[in-house]
Design a protein around this motif. Sequence first.
Motif, short mmCIF file in Angstrom:
data_model
loop_
_atom_site.label_atom_id
_atom_site.label_comp_id
_atom_site.label_asym_id
_atom_site.label_seq_id
_atom_site.Cartn_x
_atom_site.Cartn_y
_atom_site.Cartn_z
N UNK A 1 -7.29 -6.52 2.94
CA UNK A 1 -6.30 -6.12 1.94
C UNK A 1 -6.04 -7.27 0.96
N UNK A 2 -6.24 -6.96 -0.32
CA UNK A 2 -5.99 -7.93 -1.39
C UNK A 2 -4.64 -7.63 -2.03
N UNK B 1 -1.17 -16.18 5.94
CA UNK B 1 -1.11 -16.40 7.39
C UNK B 1 -1.20 -15.07 8.15
N UNK B 2 -0.70 -13.99 7.54
CA UNK B 2 -0.76 -12.67 8.17
C UNK B 2 -2.13 -12.01 8.01
N UNK B 3 -3.03 -12.66 7.28
CA UNK B 3 -4.39 -12.15 7.17
C UNK B 3 -4.74 -11.48 5.86
N UNK B 4 -3.83 -11.53 4.89
CA UNK B 4 -4.10 -10.93 3.59
C UNK B 4 -4.79 -11.92 2.67
N UNK B 5 -5.52 -11.39 1.71
CA UNK B 5 -6.09 -12.19 0.64
C UNK B 5 -5.08 -12.08 -0.51
N UNK C 1 -9.12 -7.02 -8.33
CA UNK C 1 -9.14 -5.68 -7.74
C UNK C 1 -8.23 -5.58 -6.50
N UNK C 2 -6.93 -5.82 -6.68
CA UNK C 2 -6.04 -5.78 -5.52
C UNK C 2 -5.87 -4.35 -4.98
N UNK C 3 -5.49 -4.28 -3.71
CA UNK C 3 -5.16 -3.00 -3.10
C UNK C 3 -3.69 -2.65 -3.35
N UNK C 4 -2.88 -3.69 -3.60
CA UNK C 4 -1.45 -3.50 -3.81
C UNK C 4 -0.92 -4.66 -4.65
N UNK D 1 1.53 1.43 2.45
CA UNK D 1 0.89 1.94 1.23
C UNK D 1 -0.63 1.81 1.28
N UNK D 2 -1.13 0.85 2.04
CA UNK D 2 -2.58 0.67 2.11
C UNK D 2 -3.22 1.55 3.17
#
Length: 132
Positions: free
Chosen positions: A13-14, A34-38, A56-59, A129-130
């Motif tokens: 998830x970006x 830290x939670x694993x998101x880009x 190109x983010x997902x949110x 939302x993702x």
Amino acid sequence: MTDGPISEPSPAIRVLLVEDDDFNRLLLTDYLTHQGYQVLGLAEGSSFFSTLAQFQPHVVLLDLKLPGISGYQLLEALRQNIEFQHLPVIVFTAFAFRTERQRALQLGVQGYFVKPTHPEALVAAIEKVCAG
């Protein structure tokens, strides 16, 4: 069954974070990374659309009070842009008035959080939302 978080963040998830306050942007970027998101952070909105096209983010996590252009103006332009009009946006702002929230919701945001916001609540909203 193991003890732990109910839902694990998806590492793919970006998140585009638009926040003018350097401390808040850095803190939230660190937490979400830290939670694993880009995460890509912007301090202002002038490069918003070029960054959307490249990253190109997902949110999008969007503050409404930005220098030069308001978050509302970005939302309005986003909803009129065919390529990005369905991109999920979660607002986190100091604007606590009901009219501000209603305006953002009318512009199609998927979440509205008033600062200070617990980062766990933002993670839950991102995952929601993702996920669909």
